[in-house]
Design a protein around this motif. Structure first.
Motif, PDB file in Angstrom:
ATOM      1  N   GLY A  95      14.457   1.061  -7.403  1.00 51.65           N
ATOM      2  CA  GLY A  95      15.363   0.899  -6.273  1.00 51.65           C
ATOM      3  C   GLY A  95      15.149   1.954  -5.202  1.00 51.65           C
ATOM      4  N   VAL A  96      14.972   3.207  -5.637  1.00 54.22           N
ATOM      5  CA  VAL A  96      14.735   4.295  -4.684  1.00 54.22           C
ATOM      6  C   VAL A  96      13.398   4.098  -3.989  1.00 54.22           C
ATOM      7  CG1 VAL A  96      14.368   6.781  -4.454  1.00 54.22           C
ATOM      8  CG2 VAL A  96      16.165   5.911  -5.960  1.00 54.22           C
ATOM      9  N   LEU A  97      12.407   3.700  -4.769  1.00 50.45           N
ATOM     10  CA  LEU A  97      11.080   3.486  -4.186  1.00 50.45           C
ATOM     11  C   LEU A  97      11.127   2.366  -3.146  1.00 50.45           C
ATOM     12  CD1 LEU A  97       8.337   4.865  -4.728  1.00 50.45           C
ATOM     13  CD2 LEU A  97       7.709   2.859  -6.055  1.00 50.45           C
ATOM     14  N   ASP A  98      11.833   1.284  -3.443  1.00 46.40           N
ATOM     15  CA  ASP A  98      11.961   0.181  -2.484  1.00 46.40           C
ATOM     16  C   ASP A  98      12.654   0.648  -1.207  1.00 46.40           C
ATOM     17  OD1 ASP A  98      10.722  -1.512  -4.232  1.00 46.40           O
ATOM     18  OD2 ASP A  98      12.559  -2.425  -4.973  1.00 46.40           O
ATOM     19  N   LEU A  99      13.665   1.510  -1.370  1.00 44.42           N
ATOM     20  CA  LEU A  99      14.374   2.027  -0.206  1.00 44.42           C
ATOM     21  C   LEU A  99      13.449   2.850   0.686  1.00 44.42           C
ATOM     22  CD1 LEU A  99      16.988   2.519   1.390  1.00 44.42           C
ATOM     23  CD2 LEU A  99      17.443   4.452  -0.135  1.00 44.42           C
ATOM     24  N   LEU A 100      12.627   3.685   0.059  1.00 49.31           N
ATOM     25  CA  LEU A 100      11.696   4.510   0.834  1.00 49.31           C
ATOM     26  C   LEU A 100      10.642   3.648   1.526  1.00 49.31           C
ATOM     27  CD1 LEU A 100      11.196   7.487  -1.645  1.00 49.31           C
ATOM     28  CD2 LEU A 100      12.547   7.464   0.454  1.00 49.31           C
ATOM     29  N   VAL A 101      10.182   2.613   0.841  1.00 49.26           N
ATOM     30  CA  VAL A 101       9.208   1.699   1.459  1.00 49.26           C
ATOM     31  C   VAL A 101       9.837   1.001   2.663  1.00 49.26           C
ATOM     32  CG1 VAL A 101       7.864  -0.404   1.116  1.00 49.26           C
ATOM     33  CG2 VAL A 101       7.890   1.350  -0.655  1.00 49.26           C
TER      34      VAL A 101
ATOM     35  N   ASP B 232       0.824  -1.208   0.000  1.00 52.13           N
ATOM     36  CA  ASP B 232       0.000   0.000   0.000  1.00 52.13           C
ATOM     37  C   ASP B 232       0.857   1.257   0.000  1.00 52.13           C
ATOM     38  OD1 ASP B 232      -2.345  -1.406  -0.063  1.00 52.13           O
ATOM     39  OD2 ASP B 232      -2.700  -1.336   2.090  1.00 52.13           O
ATOM     40  N   ILE B 233       1.926   1.255   0.787  1.00 51.73           N
ATOM     41  CA  ILE B 233       2.812   2.420   0.832  1.00 51.73           C
ATOM     42  C   ILE B 233       3.500   2.618  -0.510  1.00 51.73           C
ATOM     43  CG2 ILE B 233       4.955   3.279   1.863  1.00 51.73           C
ATOM     44  CD1 ILE B 233       4.031   2.090   4.513  1.00 51.73           C
ATOM     45  N   GLU B 234       3.901   1.530  -1.152  1.00 54.57           N
ATOM     46  CA  GLU B 234       4.520   1.640  -2.473  1.00 54.57           C
ATOM     47  C   GLU B 234       3.547   2.261  -3.471  1.00 54.57           C
ATOM     48  OE1 GLU B 234       6.659  -1.190  -5.862  1.00 54.57           O
ATOM     49  OE2 GLU B 234       5.901  -2.062  -3.998  1.00 54.57           O
ATOM     50  N   LYS B 235       2.283   1.824  -3.446  1.00 56.66           N
ATOM     51  CA  LYS B 235       1.270   2.397  -4.335  1.00 56.66           C
ATOM     52  C   LYS B 235       1.046   3.871  -4.011  1.00 56.66           C
ATOM     53  CE  LYS B 235      -2.161   2.564  -7.258  1.00 56.66           C
ATOM     54  NZ  LYS B 235      -1.924   2.593  -8.710  1.00 56.66           N
ATOM     55  N   TYR B 236       0.981   4.178  -2.725  1.00 58.28           N
ATOM     56  CA  TYR B 236       0.765   5.560  -2.294  1.00 58.28           C
ATOM     57  C   TYR B 236       1.921   6.456  -2.743  1.00 58.28           C
ATOM     58  CZ  TYR B 236       0.215   9.437   1.047  1.00 58.28           C
ATOM     59  OH  TYR B 236       0.097  10.666   1.624  1.00 58.28           O
ATOM     60  N   LEU B 237       3.153   5.981  -2.570  1.00 56.82           N
ATOM     61  CA  LEU B 237       4.317   6.771  -2.991  1.00 56.82           C
ATOM     62  C   LEU B 237       4.377   6.912  -4.498  1.00 56.82           C
ATOM     63  CD1 LEU B 237       7.085   5.367  -0.589  1.00 56.82           C
ATOM     64  CD2 LEU B 237       6.205   7.705  -0.629  1.00 56.82           C
ATOM     65  N   ARG B 238       4.112   5.820  -5.216  1.00 54.64           N
ATOM     66  CA  ARG B 238       4.187   5.879  -6.680  1.00 54.64           C
ATOM     67  C   ARG B 238       3.186   6.886  -7.232  1.00 54.64           C
ATOM     68  NH1 ARG B 238       7.613   6.153  -9.696  1.00 54.64           N
ATOM     69  NH2 ARG B 238       8.563   4.170  -9.086  1.00 54.64           N
ATOM     70  N   ASP B 239       1.958   6.843  -6.781  1.00 54.80           N
ATOM     71  CA  ASP B 239       0.958   7.805  -7.267  1.00 54.80           C
ATOM     72  C   ASP B 239       1.311   9.223  -6.847  1.00 54.80           C
ATOM     73  OD1 ASP B 239      -0.299   5.654  -8.299  1.00 54.80           O
ATOM     74  OD2 ASP B 239      -2.169   5.859  -7.183  1.00 54.80           O
ATOM     75  N   GLY B 240       1.855   9.369  -5.629  1.00 51.89           N
ATOM     76  CA  GLY B 240       2.241  10.705  -5.172  1.00 51.89           C
ATOM     77  C   GLY B 240       3.372  11.273  -5.993  1.00 51.89           C
ATOM     78  N   PHE B 241       4.371  10.479  -6.296  1.00 54.15           N
ATOM     79  CA  PHE B 241       5.486  10.955  -7.121  1.00 54.15           C
ATOM     80  C   PHE B 241       5.020  11.246  -8.552  1.00 54.15           C
ATOM     81  CE2 PHE B 241       8.436   8.851  -3.975  1.00 54.15           C
ATOM     82  CZ  PHE B 241       9.068  10.019  -3.597  1.00 54.15           C
ATOM     83  N   ASP B 242       4.102  10.435  -9.069  1.00 55.46           N
ATOM     84  CA  ASP B 242       3.558  10.711 -10.404  1.00 55.46           C
ATOM     85  C   ASP B 242       2.838  12.054 -10.432  1.00 55.46           C
ATOM     86  OD1 ASP B 242       4.560   8.326 -11.290  1.00 55.46           O
ATOM     87  OD2 ASP B 242       2.659   7.244 -11.218  1.00 55.46           O
ATOM     88  N   THR B 243       2.114  12.361  -9.380  1.00 61.23           N
ATOM     89  CA  THR B 243       1.423  13.658  -9.313  1.00 61.23           C
ATOM     90  C   THR B 243       2.429  14.795  -9.279  1.00 61.23           C
ATOM     91  OG1 THR B 243      -0.432  12.649  -8.135  1.00 61.23           O
ATOM     92  CG2 THR B 243      -0.194  15.039  -7.959  1.00 61.23           C
ATOM     93  N   ILE B 244       3.486  14.643  -8.468  1.00 62.43           N
ATOM     94  CA  ILE B 244       4.530  15.672  -8.414  1.00 62.43           C
ATOM     95  C   ILE B 244       5.185  15.832  -9.773  1.00 62.43           C
ATOM     96  CG2 ILE B 244       6.770  16.237  -7.389  1.00 62.43           C
ATOM     97  CD1 ILE B 244       5.827  14.781  -4.846  1.00 62.43           C
ATOM     98  N   TYR B 245       5.406  14.739 -10.465  1.00 61.11           N
ATOM     99  CA  TYR B 245       6.005  14.774 -11.805  1.00 61.11           C
ATOM    100  C   TYR B 245       5.129  15.573 -12.773  1.00 61.11           C
ATOM    101  CZ  TYR B 245       8.381  12.923 -15.989  1.00 61.11           C
ATOM    102  OH  TYR B 245       9.074  12.794 -17.164  1.00 61.11           O
ATOM    103  N   GLU B 246       3.836  15.329 -12.722  1.00 59.83           N
ATOM    104  CA  GLU B 246       2.910  16.025 -13.622  1.00 59.83           C
ATOM    105  C   GLU B 246       2.756  17.496 -13.275  1.00 59.83           C
ATOM    106  OE1 GLU B 246      -0.616  13.755 -13.158  1.00 59.83           O
ATOM    107  OE2 GLU B 246       0.169  11.967 -14.195  1.00 59.83           O
ATOM    108  N   GLN B 247       2.926  17.832 -12.002  1.00 55.93           N
ATOM    109  CA  GLN B 247       2.780  19.222 -11.586  1.00 55.93           C
ATOM    110  C   GLN B 247       4.012  20.066 -11.881  1.00 55.93           C
ATOM    111  OE1 GLN B 247       1.871  18.752  -7.444  1.00 55.93           O
ATOM    112  NE2 GLN B 247      -0.343  18.463  -7.781  1.00 55.93           N
ATOM    113  N   ASN B 248       5.090  19.437 -12.274  1.00 58.79           N
ATOM    114  CA  ASN B 248       6.334  20.165 -12.558  1.00 58.79           C
ATOM    115  C   ASN B 248       6.879  19.774 -13.927  1.00 58.79           C
ATOM    116  OD1 ASN B 248       7.198  21.460  -9.719  1.00 58.79           O
ATOM    117  ND2 ASN B 248       6.308  19.433  -9.348  1.00 58.79           N
ATOM    118  N   PRO B 249       6.129  20.050 -14.997  1.00 63.04           N
ATOM    119  CA  PRO B 249       6.546  19.604 -16.332  1.00 63.04           C
ATOM    120  C   PRO B 249       7.878  20.189 -16.779  1.00 63.04           C
ATOM    121  CG  PRO B 249       4.748  21.174 -16.479  1.00 63.04           C
ATOM    122  CD  PRO B 249       4.887  20.841 -15.034  1.00 63.04           C
TER     123      PRO B 249
END
Length: 1084
Positions: free
Chosen positions: A306-312, A275-292
């Motif tokens: 690898g970075v995502l796994d480390l954060l999880v 769940d945390i991985e999904k939450y982080l992935r969607d959150g980072f995708d939103t940040i990516y889209e907000q800063n084109p």
């Protein structure tokens, strides 16, 4: 309200068409609207109006103060939410309270917020909500809870509105009364007054109970809820979320509340990491889209897996960590890429990065009133090599029993205690990977060791490692010397001695040189103090054994220590065991100074043993009662040990209790496992140390072996399969320990003679195998048989080197002959006499192979076997079609190759199982080469074929160099393309040189095969010369095989006669092959 055609100021007409409307401004006015008819009931709102002014509206799930509230990502926490929704919607619940608990930051508030919003949309399901919050007025006081719930019940459930309003009008001061009075008059009595039937029991949501001020207030709230639901039959469900603090857990553990409560723990069973991985992935995708613009050159996915796994991993199940990371990385006016770099490698200047998380941790730690004491406990906890029970920390800090639990009582949301199992609706699960106290979150550890974040809660690990070293040695020396005034009734916990045995050495060698000198002087001083006082107490042995094991480890620096996570006082080690355990560790260095200390303390231990033995005969009674127990090295339960030793379990246990200084109980639990202490065993088996108390270990080893054979072959015990693992491992160990050395003088009274006499009388192939075959029992018997044959083979090799002990050689041969005569048979089907393994034993062997294969591959599938009907191997022998041959099943006896060969090729020993040496080696070579080439059709090998292939790879050369030429051997050598087994051992050139040597010894070898292996050998020798014996390069291997495959088909010469008749053909090919060979040499 469906539609409003006109609205004016207060006091003016208001036209409403259809619906319901409640105006909460000043007095409460309620309207029932049916078409154009309006019934106005202004008197019903005065009590509710008063209530609305005194409740905590900010604690409700949709209050503006909580906006934006924490809520679950739509695709996370779906399982736990579905479980709770099922409970909420259950029309006939068996439990009216659901306790959701978990560590700090696990997302409990977000789950309850999402559930509150979902319930609010379901008619008749939602009663109300209250979200406690520490330090926020109105939201941290239990006094507001039930009045706020009553107000929401009036708003959400129309059938209660009149009754709650009436109660407030009757006594406008109700909200000032006790919580019990509020619950009774506002809620319980209101439900009693309703006349209509309630279609569905509403749910009240209470979040953060642990954040309500005062532990007593929290307990009272739970008691009020219990009385309302269980005694007054209040038709409400209560969903309560909190951290698992000790006082809350104790309240829920009471039989009264436990009887109406279901528990749901937010642990790993709900997959928080996914769940945390999904939450982080969607959150980072939103940040990516907000800063084109900033992300224009960044490749998706960002960040990488690898970075995502480390954060999880860093989150450790904490959603608050994940949300903090996203909040920081996505901060306005900052570069997300730079922000993420700061998260991955934070510096002291970025102490605001985890400010929310740090505030949470500081808030929880501040609940304990003595921070210095708390830091001491947490410091030891962080400095320990492995998680340990509270008692270990108490001993190292000099605290009384139970004090660590009191210090950490308020930290159950941050620390996992060994006695708290996970729960899923009262369903207990395993405690986890260890049995000690450990931190729940990696981020909490990061907080504690970072001074810029934790401030006065900062922990310096190095200081506490030093403290453990000093405290450990002080604890040992104090209990060895036992000064006057020492309270011997309060001994250190067994787990403390266990930890010091294994982990004091790394603590010591990681300490400063000054501390090591201090410890050295301390040990020497206390050694002298011991001889001056000579304490006579059983309590001296545990610290002495601890010191001996710790000092044995400390004699070697930088030593690889292997797995050390076990708890308890079970694993003593001697110097020899440590040397034998890590024979290839080139980094270990012997420390002479610690060796001096070691032998001083060994003298102390020996003196203590002699003193104890001079005053009690209990140990002699145990050794005589259970011969062999002295040399048993592995832990066994009392029941299994009594069975294998063939003694009365009750008497055995009684004797063990009387000689506790000399035995180890696994985890200090008599039922868990027991064995003789290794230091005591070494003392008793060393004549120079024990003198009059000496016991010959070989006698005990043979005694153990005799008991094992009697249990296997003379007992009808149904427990044989259960103890077979102990039995076979133990039998092999004790047989090896009783080996006769070539230089040893074997007198007539040597214990090996009666032992061999007994073995030569055993019936190894039991008649029961044919009448009622049980694969498990046959398998256990086979383990004993194969272990015996391996020992005989090894003993023959050992004494055969010196060509002495002829009588012993003869006795060993007689034993091997007896066993082989019983486990081998002739299969006469198809009119041929084939030596094979008796069917029941063969089935048991294959059964065991398949079980081991299934376990190693983790398939979990248990093989299903029946006693097979064997098909004989059809060998190729044109001279005598009815000659005795061998079955491919003999390849399963790979560990008995030498012994089996000597038996079958000796007519005097094997009688009707005799196979002449040429035939035996030829057929075995054919069978081996068949499996080196591989099965036809490239079909996948099963476990039994793999086992046969292992024999082939190990022994093909042994048989080939002794084989006579045959058409099948030449055919296999001509097409051999798999190097999996041909080159399994030593240098590749040795394998191919053996083939060439065998070919050169033939009268007329097939030149194509001969030249093929000469070419391969030259290339391999060149390769090995360059790489100093390294394995051949895979690319060169492929190239050589490709070249070899391009050569013409081989000339097959099955025997000398046929080769002489093919001289013309040989000469015709010879010129071409020589030309090719010489050309290749020139090019090389």
């Amino acid at each position: 309200m469906d539609e409003a055609s006109n609205s004016q100021d207060n006091g003016r007409p208001l036209n409403i068409f259809g619906g319901n409307f409640t105006d909460v401004k000043g007095d409460v006015h309620h309207y029932h609207i049916r078409g154009n008819f309006v019934k106005h009931e202004p008197e019903l709102g005065r009590g509710i109006d008063k209530l609305s002014q005194v409740v905590s509206l900010s604690a409700i799930h949709d209050s503006s103060e909580r906006y934006p509230p924490p809520r679950c990502h739509p695709e996370t926490r779906t399982l736990v939410r579905s479980v709770i929704i099922c409970w909420i919607e259950d029309p006939n619940p068996t439990s009216f309270v659901l306790w959701l608990y978990g560590p700090a930051g696990a997302g409990k508030s977000a789950i309850l917020q999402s559930l509150a919003e979902e319930c609010y949309s379901l008619e008749g399901c939602f009663g109300g909500s209250f979200f406690f919050s520490r330090g926020k007025p109105g939201r941290n006081q239990g006094h507001f809870l039930f009045s706020t719930i009553a107000y929401q019940l009036a708003m959400n459930l129309p059938y209660l509105r009149t009754h709650i309003d009436s109660a407030m009008q009757a006594d406008p001061s109700l909200y000032t009364k006790s919580m019990m009075v509020q619950m009774r008059f506002l809620i319980i009595d209101s439900f009693r007054k309703i006349s209509e039937t309630i279609e569905h029991i509403p749910t009240v949501i209470v979040d953060g109970l642990d954040e309500c001020d005062g532990h007593e207030t929290q307990r009272v709230i739970l008691e009020i809820i219990y009385e309302a639901v269980a005694i007054h039959k209040l038709p409400l469900r209560f969903l309560i979320a909190s951290r698992p603090e000790a006082h809350i857990r104790e309240a829920f553990d009471r039989p009264t509340l436990r009887s109406i409560t279901k528990r749901l723990v937010l642990d790993e069973s709900f997959g928080p990491n996914l769940d945390i991985e999904k939450y982080l992935r969607d959150g980072f995708d939103t940040i990516y889209e907000q800063n084109p613009t900033l992300m224009e050159q960044v490749v998706q996915p960002w960040p990488g897996p690898g970075v995502l796994d480390l954060l999880v991993q860093k989150a450790s199940g904490q959603f608050i960590y994940a949300s903090t990371v996203l909040k920081f990385v996505g901060a306005e006016f900052y570069n997300p890429i730079s922000q993420l770099d700061i998260v991955l490698e934070p510096s002291p200047s970025n102490k605001t990065l985890f400010s929310d998380l740090d505030h949470l941790y500081s808030q929880i730690l501040s609940t304990y009133p003595i921070p210095e004491r708390l830091i001491s406990v947490l410091g030891i906890l962080l400095a320990l090599q492995y998680p340990q029970p509270p008692g270990v920390i108490e001993d190292l800090l000099g605290m009384k029993a139970g004090e660590v639990g009191l210090v950490l009582r308020g930290l159950h949301s941050l620390i996992k205690f060994s006695h708290i199992p996970g729960e899923y609706f009262n369903r207990s699960t395993d405690i986890g990977e260890d049995n000690g106290i450990r931190l729940l979150h990696a981020s909490f550890e990061d907080y504690l060791v970072d001074r810029s974040r934790s401030g006065h809660f900062f922990i310096d690990r190095s200081l506490f490692r030093t403290q453990i070293t000093r405290a450990g040695f002080q604890l040992m020396t104090k209990w060895i010397s036992q000064p006057s005034g020492l309270d011997t009734t309060r001994c250190p916990f067994p787990e403390t001695w266990g930890y010091l045995k294994w982990h004091l050495s790394p603590h010591f060698w990681e300490s400063s040189e000054e501390l090591r000198d201090e410890v050295f002087q301390l040990l020497l001083a206390h050694a002298e103090y011991f001889w001056a006082n000579r304490p006579n107490s059983d309590t001296v042995f545990e610290p002495l054994h601890c010191a001996m094991t710790a000092l044995a480890h400390m004699m070697f620096t930088k030593r690889k220590t292997g797995w050390q996570g076990i708890l308890g006082n079970a694993h003593d080690r001697t110097v020899k065991q440590i040397e034998d355990e890590f024979p290839e560790d080139h980094y270990k260095k012997f420390d002479e100074r610690m060796a001096i200390v070691f032998y001083k303390y060994r003298d102390i231990l020996d003196a203590s043993y002699h003193l104890w033995l001079s005053e009690s005969r209990a140990l002699e009674e145990l050794i005589q009662f259970a011969p062999g127990f002295l040399v048993m090295r592995q832990f066994m339960t009392i029941r299994d040990a009594a069975t294998l030793l063939d003694v009365n379990e009750t008497l055995f246990l009684d004797l063990l209790e009387r000689v506790r200084p000399f035995v180890n109980f696994l985890l200090s639990n008599v039922s868990a496992g027991v064995r003789f202490n290794v230091h005591a065993r070494d003392f008793l088996c060393d004549k120079t140390r024990s003198m009059g108390h000496y016991h010959n270990p070989r006698f005990h080893h043979f005694s153990i072996c005799l008991k094992d054979y009697k249990l296997t072959f003379e007992s009808d015990s149904e427990t044989l399969p259960e103890v077979s693992g102990y039995l076979t491992q133990r039998l092999a160990e004790h047989l090896r320990a009783s080996d006769v050395e070539p230089s040893e003088n074997i007198l007539p009274d040597h214990p090996i003679w009666p032992f061999l006499d007994y073995l030569c009388q055993i019936v190894y192939y039991l008649p029961a195998f044919d009448s009622d075959p049980s694969l498990e029992k046959i398998r256990a018997v086979w383990f004993v048989i194969s272990t015996t044959l391996q020992w005989v083979q090894g003993q023959q090799e050992l004494i055969g080197l010196s060509n002495v002990h002829h009588k012993l050689q003869y006795k060993l041969c007689a034993l091997a002959d007896r066993i082989y005569n019983q486990i081998l048979c002739l299969d006469g089907s198809n009119g041929k006499a084939i030596v094979t393994i008796c069917p029941p034993i063969l089935a048991a062997i294959e059964y065991g192979i398949c079980i081991n294969h299934a376990r190693s591959s983790r398939s979990g599938l248990e093989p299903v076997f029946q006693i097979p009907v064997l098909e004989p191997y059809e060998f190729d022998d044109p001279c005598n079609a009815r000659a005795t041959g061998v079955s491919h099943n003999l390849l399963l006896l790979e560990s008995l190759n030498l012994s089996l060969t000597e038996y079958l090729t000796n007519r005097t020993r094997s009688n009707n199982l005799y196979v002449d040496a040429d035939t035996y080696h030829t057929q075995m070579a054919e069978l081996c080469l068949d499996r080196c080439v591989g099965p036809e059709g490239d079909r996948e090998k099963d476990a039994v074929e793999i086992k046969k292939g292992l024999y082939a790879g190990e022994h093909w050369k042994f048989h080939l160099v002794r084989a006579r030429p045959s058409q099948r051997i030449f055919a296999r050598l001509g097409v051999l393309s798999s190097w999996s087994f041909i080159g399994v051992s030593h240098r590749h050139s040795d394998s191919f040189r053996a083939i060439i040597t065998w070919l050169e010894g033939l009268p007329a070898p097939p030149l194509k095969v001969y030249l093929r292996y000469q070419k391969i050998l030259l290339t391999i020798e060149e390769q090995e010369g360059r790489e100093a014996g390294d394995a051949i390069d895979p690319s060169m291997q492929a190239s050589l095989l490709a070249e070899a495959q391009q050569l013409p088909p081989p000339i097959v010469t099955p025997d000398r006669a046929s080769s002489q008749s093919s001289v013309t053909n040989i000469l015709g090919y010879l010129q071409d092959y020589v030309a090719v060979f010489i050309g290749w040499l020139l090019n090389s």
